[in-house]
Enzyme design. Structure first.
Site, PDB file in Angstrom:
ATOM      1  CG  HIS A  95      22.638  49.249  36.510  1.00  0.00           C
ATOM      2  ND1 HIS A  95      22.539  47.933  36.130  1.00  0.00           N
ATOM      3  CD2 HIS A  95      23.454  49.272  37.595  1.00  0.00           C
ATOM      4  CE1 HIS A  95      23.256  47.188  36.956  1.00  0.00           C
ATOM      5  NE2 HIS A  95      23.835  47.980  37.859  1.00  0.00           N
ATOM      6  CD  GLU A 144      27.852  49.211  37.983  1.00  0.00           C
ATOM      7  OE1 GLU A 144      28.012  49.111  39.193  1.00  0.00           O
ATOM      8  OE2 GLU A 144      26.755  49.024  37.427  1.00  0.00           O
TER       9      GLU A 144
HETATM   10  P1  PGA Z   1      27.308  44.069  42.442  1.00  0.00           P
HETATM   11  O1  PGA Z   1      26.455  45.095  41.546  1.00  0.00           O
HETATM   12  O2  PGA Z   1      28.070  44.886  43.431  1.00  0.00           O
HETATM   13  O3  PGA Z   1      26.270  43.186  43.059  1.00  0.00           O
HETATM   14  O4  PGA Z   1      28.215  43.330  41.511  1.00  0.00           O
HETATM   15  C1  PGA Z   1      26.994  46.327  41.147  1.00  0.00           C
HETATM   16  C2  PGA Z   1      25.961  47.068  40.330  1.00  0.00           C
HETATM   17  O5  PGA Z   1      25.287  46.451  39.485  1.00  0.00           O
HETATM   18  O6  PGA Z   1      25.779  48.296  40.495  1.00  0.00           O
END
Ligand code: PGA
Length: 219
Positions: A95, A144
């Site tokens: 992440h 992401e």
């Molecule tokens: P969010 O986070 O849905 O709060 O934007 C997604 C993530 O970081 O996995």
């Protein structure tokens, strides 16, 4: 969605839920959804076992948010693959918050993926763009973009789809690409109708069971 499997993943991060854990599990496990949808919840390590037992028999899977790059041993503070496998089936690796705040490098992430695979955990490997290296042994990637995380400004479904397609084309073993970043019940459908997006990774909106349920229902 046809027959393709769709993953809806809750990433609770180090945040707090809006309800008790029992209430979250009760409400979310009561939702009816298509057989092609798999719901996965990734709580913090202290709650993994509790979620696993509350959700036993519900079909909802449990995942960890991280994994040690090492085998069991003298690594204070780490939770290794063998330990995680006792209570979970999935693990989020790479992440952007881990890369940014904990200086995780491509090399260490490769070791984490290897550990996950060794112990039978399915890695959900996060990338920030189409160029982020994906280690061998990864079947599920979550795209992401950093600008979209927690900002309320998601990427467009079209751009996310183009990135997902590129990730699959350039990384042989990748079978499924999820989108993550400001996903909610209103925008989830737009992402999931794209040809190369097979699920979503949800942070903020997964803390409130009703908001998370809206995502599952609109998937
Ligand atoms: P969010 O986070 O849905 O709060 O934007 C997604 C993530 O970081 O996995």
């Amino acid at each position: 969605m046809g027959g393709k499997e769709t993953l809806i993943v809750a990433n609770h991060k180090s945040s707090g839920l809006t309800t008790s854990i029992e209430e979250w599990a009760r409400q979310v496990s009561a939702v009816e959804h298509g057989q092609n949808i798999t719901v996965i919840v990734c709580p913090d390590f202290t709650l993994l076992e509790r979620f696993a037992s509350l959700l036993a028999g519900s079909g909802i899977k449990v995942g960890a948010q991280d994994i040690s790059p090492f085998e069991k041993g003298a690594y204070t503070g780490e939770v290794n693959g063998e330990q995680i496998k006792r209570v979970a089936d999935y693990v989020v690796i790479g992440h952007s918050e881990r890369r940014t705040y904990f200086a995780e490098t491509d090399k260490v992430l490769e070791q984490k993926v290897a550990m996950a695979n060794k112990y039978g955990l399915i890695p959900i490997f996060c990338v920030q763009n189409g160029e982020t290296p994906v280690p061998k042994g990864v079947g599920i990637v979550a795209y992401e973009p950093v600008f979209a995380i927690g900002s309320g400004t998601p990427d467009t479904p079209e751009n996310a789809n183009a990135t997902a397609k590129k990730i699959k084309e350039e990384n042989g073993g990748v079978e499924n690409v999820l989108y993550g970043g400001s996903v909610n019940g209103d925008n989830v459908g737009g992402f999931l109708q794209m040809s190369d997006i097979g699920g979503v990774l949800v942070g903020g909106a997964s803390l409130d069971p009703q908001k998370f349920i809206a995502i599952i229902k609109n998937a």
